[in-house]
Design a protein around this motif. Sequence first.
Motif, PDB file in Angstrom:
ATOM      1  N   GLY A   3       0.795  -1.219   0.000  1.00  0.00           N
ATOM      2  CA  GLY A   3       0.000   0.000   0.000  1.00  0.00           C
ATOM      3  C   GLY A   3       0.824   1.264   0.000  1.00  0.00           C
ATOM      4  N   ALA A   4       2.092   1.172   0.401  1.00  0.00           N
ATOM      5  CA  ALA A   4       2.944   2.356   0.426  1.00  0.00           C
ATOM      6  C   ALA A   4       3.289   2.832  -0.976  1.00  0.00           C
ATOM      7  CB  ALA A   4       4.220   2.078   1.215  1.00  0.00           C
ATOM      8  N   THR A   5       3.404   1.901  -1.919  1.00  0.00           N
ATOM      9  CA  THR A   5       3.769   2.241  -3.292  1.00  0.00           C
ATOM     10  C   THR A   5       2.621   2.040  -4.277  1.00  0.00           C
ATOM     11  OG1 THR A   5       4.594   0.000  -3.728  1.00  0.00           O
ATOM     12  CG2 THR A   5       6.169   1.604  -2.839  1.00  0.00           C
ATOM     13  N   GLY A   6       1.506   1.442  -3.807  1.00  0.00           N
ATOM     14  CA  GLY A   6       0.401   1.166  -4.714  1.00  0.00           C
ATOM     15  C   GLY A   6       0.748   0.109  -5.739  1.00  0.00           C
ATOM     16  N   VAL A  65       1.253  -5.072 -11.073  1.00  0.00           N
ATOM     17  CA  VAL A  65       0.295  -3.989 -11.316  1.00  0.00           C
ATOM     18  C   VAL A  65       0.762  -2.798 -10.495  1.00  0.00           C
ATOM     19  CG1 VAL A  65      -2.116  -3.260 -11.279  1.00  0.00           C
ATOM     20  CG2 VAL A  65      -1.576  -5.690 -11.569  1.00  0.00           C
ATOM     21  N   GLU A  66       0.809  -1.620 -11.112  1.00  0.00           N
ATOM     22  CA  GLU A  66       1.309  -0.440 -10.418  1.00  0.00           C
ATOM     23  C   GLU A  66       0.285   0.692 -10.437  1.00  0.00           C
ATOM     24  OE1 GLU A  66       5.854   0.105 -11.019  1.00  0.00           O
ATOM     25  OE2 GLU A  66       5.141  -0.722 -12.933  1.00  0.00           O
ATOM     26  N   GLY A  67       0.532   1.683  -9.580  1.00  0.00           N
ATOM     27  CA  GLY A  67      -0.294   2.881  -9.579  1.00  0.00           C
ATOM     28  C   GLY A  67      -1.690   2.688  -9.029  1.00  0.00           C
ATOM     29  N   ILE A  68      -1.844   1.799  -8.046  1.00  0.00           N
ATOM     30  CA  ILE A  68      -3.157   1.535  -7.462  1.00  0.00           C
ATOM     31  C   ILE A  68      -3.356   2.444  -6.249  1.00  0.00           C
ATOM     32  CG2 ILE A  68      -4.677  -0.208  -6.467  1.00  0.00           C
ATOM     33  CD1 ILE A  68      -2.886  -2.330  -7.825  1.00  0.00           C
ATOM     34  N   PRO A  69      -4.342   3.319  -6.256  1.00  0.00           N
ATOM     35  CA  PRO A  69      -4.557   4.202  -5.104  1.00  0.00           C
ATOM     36  C   PRO A  69      -5.130   3.434  -3.919  1.00  0.00           C
ATOM     37  CG  PRO A  69      -6.321   4.486  -6.692  1.00  0.00           C
ATOM     38  CD  PRO A  69      -5.321   3.563  -7.330  1.00  0.00           C
ATOM     39  N   GLY A  70      -4.579   3.670  -2.748  1.00  0.00           N
ATOM     40  CA  GLY A  70      -5.110   3.053  -1.533  1.00  0.00           C
ATOM     41  C   GLY A  70      -5.148   1.535  -1.592  1.00  0.00           C
ATOM     42  N   LEU A  71      -4.137   0.929  -2.158  1.00  0.00           N
ATOM     43  CA  LEU A  71      -4.094  -0.534  -2.302  1.00  0.00           C
ATOM     44  C   LEU A  71      -4.070  -1.205  -0.937  1.00  0.00           C
ATOM     45  CD1 LEU A  71      -3.627  -3.175  -3.932  1.00  0.00           C
ATOM     46  CD2 LEU A  71      -1.175  -2.615  -3.900  1.00  0.00           C
ATOM     47  N   THR A  72      -4.908  -2.240  -0.792  1.00  0.00           N
ATOM     48  CA  THR A  72      -4.958  -2.978   0.475  1.00  0.00           C
ATOM     49  C   THR A  72      -4.937  -4.482   0.216  1.00  0.00           C
ATOM     50  OG1 THR A  72      -7.361  -2.641   0.411  1.00  0.00           O
ATOM     51  CG2 THR A  72      -6.090  -1.209   1.873  1.00  0.00           C
ATOM     52  N   GLY A  73      -6.108  -5.125   0.199  1.00  0.00           N
ATOM     53  CA  GLY A  73      -6.193  -6.570   0.091  1.00  0.00           C
ATOM     54  C   GLY A  73      -5.920  -7.087  -1.306  1.00  0.00           C
ATOM     55  N   LEU A  74      -5.497  -8.356  -1.375  1.00  0.00           N
ATOM     56  CA  LEU A  74      -5.196  -9.020  -2.638  1.00  0.00           C
ATOM     57  C   LEU A  74      -5.539 -10.488  -2.515  1.00  0.00           C
ATOM     58  CD1 LEU A  74      -3.753  -9.102  -5.469  1.00  0.00           C
ATOM     59  CD2 LEU A  74      -1.626  -9.547  -4.200  1.00  0.00           C
ATOM     60  N   ALA A  75      -6.165 -11.040  -3.560  1.00  0.00           N
ATOM     61  CA  ALA A  75      -6.475 -12.470  -3.583  1.00  0.00           C
ATOM     62  C   ALA A  75      -6.376 -12.965  -5.014  1.00  0.00           C
ATOM     63  CB  ALA A  75      -7.866 -12.741  -3.022  1.00  0.00           C
ATOM     64  N   ILE A  76      -6.084 -14.263  -5.170  1.00  0.00           N
ATOM     65  CA  ILE A  76      -5.927 -14.875  -6.484  1.00  0.00           C
ATOM     66  C   ILE A  76      -6.772 -16.142  -6.548  1.00  0.00           C
ATOM     67  CG2 ILE A  76      -4.286 -16.026  -8.033  1.00  0.00           C
ATOM     68  CD1 ILE A  76      -2.149 -14.127  -7.015  1.00  0.00           C
ATOM     69  N   ARG A  77      -7.468 -16.326  -7.666  1.00  0.00           N
ATOM     70  CA  ARG A  77      -8.208 -17.557  -7.932  1.00  0.00           C
ATOM     71  C   ARG A  77      -7.930 -17.957  -9.376  1.00  0.00           C
ATOM     72  NH1 ARG A  77     -13.365 -15.975  -7.527  1.00  0.00           N
ATOM     73  NH2 ARG A  77     -13.682 -15.969  -9.776  1.00  0.00           N
ATOM     74  N   GLY A  78      -7.046 -18.946  -9.555  1.00  0.00           N
ATOM     75  CA  GLY A  78      -6.662 -19.339 -10.898  1.00  0.00           C
ATOM     76  C   GLY A  78      -5.982 -18.193 -11.620  1.00  0.00           C
ATOM     77  N   ALA A  79      -6.510 -17.836 -12.797  1.00  0.00           N
ATOM     78  CA  ALA A  79      -5.933 -16.751 -13.595  1.00  0.00           C
ATOM     79  C   ALA A  79      -6.595 -15.411 -13.304  1.00  0.00           C
ATOM     80  CB  ALA A  79      -6.052 -17.087 -15.079  1.00  0.00           C
ATOM     81  N   THR A  80      -7.407 -15.359 -12.253  1.00  0.00           N
ATOM     82  CA  THR A  80      -8.108 -14.125 -11.898  1.00  0.00           C
ATOM     83  C   THR A  80      -7.535 -13.562 -10.601  1.00  0.00           C
ATOM     84  OG1 THR A  80     -10.131 -14.928 -12.959  1.00  0.00           O
ATOM     85  CG2 THR A  80     -10.368 -13.086 -11.440  1.00  0.00           C
ATOM     86  N   MET A  81      -7.359 -12.244 -10.578  1.00  0.00           N
ATOM     87  CA  MET A  81      -6.785 -11.563  -9.423  1.00  0.00           C
ATOM     88  C   MET A  81      -7.727 -10.448  -8.989  1.00  0.00           C
ATOM     89  SD  MET A  81      -3.130  -9.473  -9.337  1.00  0.00           S
ATOM     90  CE  MET A  81      -2.103 -10.951  -9.368  1.00  0.00           C
ATOM     91  N   ALA A  82      -7.877 -10.257  -7.676  1.00  0.00           N
ATOM     92  CA  ALA A  82      -8.747  -9.197  -7.162  1.00  0.00           C
ATOM     93  C   ALA A  82      -8.024  -8.423  -6.078  1.00  0.00           C
ATOM     94  CB  ALA A  82     -10.043  -9.786  -6.618  1.00  0.00           C
ATOM     95  N   TRP A  83      -8.203  -7.095  -6.100  1.00  0.00           N
ATOM     96  CA  TRP A  83      -7.561  -6.274  -5.078  1.00  0.00           C
ATOM     97  C   TRP A  83      -8.449  -5.091  -4.702  1.00  0.00           C
ATOM     98  CZ3 TRP A  83      -5.810  -6.493 -10.159  1.00  0.00           C
ATOM     99  CH2 TRP A  83      -5.908  -5.323 -10.907  1.00  0.00           C
TER     100      TRP A  83
END
Length: 364
Positions: free
Chosen positions: A58-61, A76-94
């Motif tokens: 979250g410090a660098t997004g 993945v870069e430049g994400i504002p307020g980045l917090t949680g992250l999860a992966i399911r197969g080829a799909t990613m959610a944050w």
Amino acid sequence: MRSTRTIIAAAAAAALALSLPTAASADSPPPPPQEWSSQLGAPFSIALDGSRVYVADGATGTIGQLQPDGGIAPVVEGIPGLTGLAIRGATMAWGSSVEDGSTEPPVILESGLNIRGPKGAVVYADLHAYEFANNPDAGNVYGITDPNPCVVEASGGAPLSYTGLKDAHAYNVASWKGEWLVADAAANAVLRVTDSGQISTLAVLPPVPVTLTAETAGMLGLPACAAGETYYVEPVPTGVAVGSGGKVYVTTLPGFPGESASQGALWQIDPRSGSVTQLASGLSGPTSAAVKGGDVYVAELFGAGVTKINGGVSSLYAPLSGALSVAVAANGTVWAATMDLAGGPGKIVSIADGKVRVNGNLVR
């Protein structure tokens, strides 16, 4: 409710000054943590895909992938307020959030879950809009619900309690039965999100009773006679994890005056009814959870490190100052990341009996 980032910042100084209780030592201590990298700022989440290790900083997004040499390759870069992250197969959610930094505390203007599919297209689930349309914790009552006459008189008619406010802050994320679960730290709820971005409420966490001291009463602007009163604080869900059979676990890091003391807890959610059951309490700043078998691992930011909870019994699993996130691999390897509350670099470590291998091949 203030964002969890603000809670962490506000509680850090108090936590450093307190002598917080630590969990009991485990009977069979695990091997010491193996440090892999110290190139992180605020590693709010770790996600595992086989032997690939991803970190949401979250410090660098930046969502980065750990390399065998300790480097963090950006995915993945430049994400504002980045917090949680999860992966399911080829799909990613944050999770991401946009704050208005001109206010104190900062006001969150946008918050949502970003779901990137196998072909790179991103679906945005607007949790902020959902919160303002539904306000899941509107039925919760916070503050002093039964004040003594002295407190009522001293308040001069000012309200001493309030119901759930409209505020959203996506925090941690987990994959669950082909959907995503989001611990929303401001909505005080765990939300369900489909890959197409449809949102619903899985469960609302209950207010947390805290007994006021003269000091905390004063910090809330209450008279000295409020000491001893029960103040119901917002629960603030932080970590969310899925165990065998689709069991859902969530940690809470209560708002002030419970944020810097050991008022955190681990809960289990019944997905059919939305009811929640407390499994463990007395946690110091729990911010992340992971499950393997009957063991739930919790990162305690203000505690002794990573705590293991089994059958409601807590024991210290790994001593790590500033433990911020935790994940566990299918082979039992536990990964954890830390944040230096004094402003130094955060680290990522593994705890395992045997040799740990990291796959650095990038899958963007």
